[in-house]
Motif scaffolding. Sequence first.
Motif: not given
Length: 272
Positions: A62-67, A57-58, A55
């Motif tokens: 951008v702080d969104r964490v992706v799988r 960060a994008v 996992n």
Amino acid sequence: MIRPPAPSRWLPPVVTLVVVLAAWSAVSASGIVQPAYLAPSPLEVWDAFLRANTNHAVGGGVDRVVRGEEGYYLWEHLVVSLQRIGGGLALAIIVAVPLGLAMGTVGWFERVVGPYVDFLRSLPPLAYLGFLVAWFGIGDTSKVALLFLAAFPPIALATLNGVRGIREDQLNAVRSLGASRRQTITTVVLPATLPDILSGLRVAVGFAWTTVVAAELVNGLPGIGGLAYLSGTQNKLALSVACIIVIGLTAIVLDLIIRTLEKKLVPWRGKA
């Protein structure tokens, strides 16, 4: 045949791998070749591999964490592709082995069916991908069907060649003892053909594995082939190379498994 000690067998490929990685890294770091014409460095590929299995960060503020990648870890993409290949191979074995046995034992059946098997063998699987998508949709059915068509001809033809290679005196011996046609096939024909069937399976696995990218061109996610294709179109070259390496290493492991299975099931091969 006397085999060299294990270290002696593994040392040459290990040394070759080290040399290739060193040369690859040196060319990438030197700047001799323009980046647009050069594959990512080994460290970039390794970093892409790690990101695809964690996992993260994008990025880009951008702080969104992706799988992983596309919502799945890389190993999950690989497992899905293996499941599709397993389904295609299972169907190919179920259909091709009895068909090959029938072609080898019934002369008129081979004359009728044989040309169609040869015709199917000569076609590249990608040629009928569009038809399969039109018939079965963009789901897994069309992908499994494509992998089945890639794996079917080598298994059927290997089975046929195995039947042709059986000595006539073996068949006459069991017939003279009163064996029925079914008993002849189960006690003589099938065991004698098993080495060729396994060889055909080995070739079929290679064909199916090289076809997986084509099978996953349409709606191929999750899937290691679909991820390799998509990452290439998105200019994620490090990830694309990581997928290609995983595909190649998995193919080697699959081939090793079949060779080990062959040694267990037909230990007499090459000793008679």
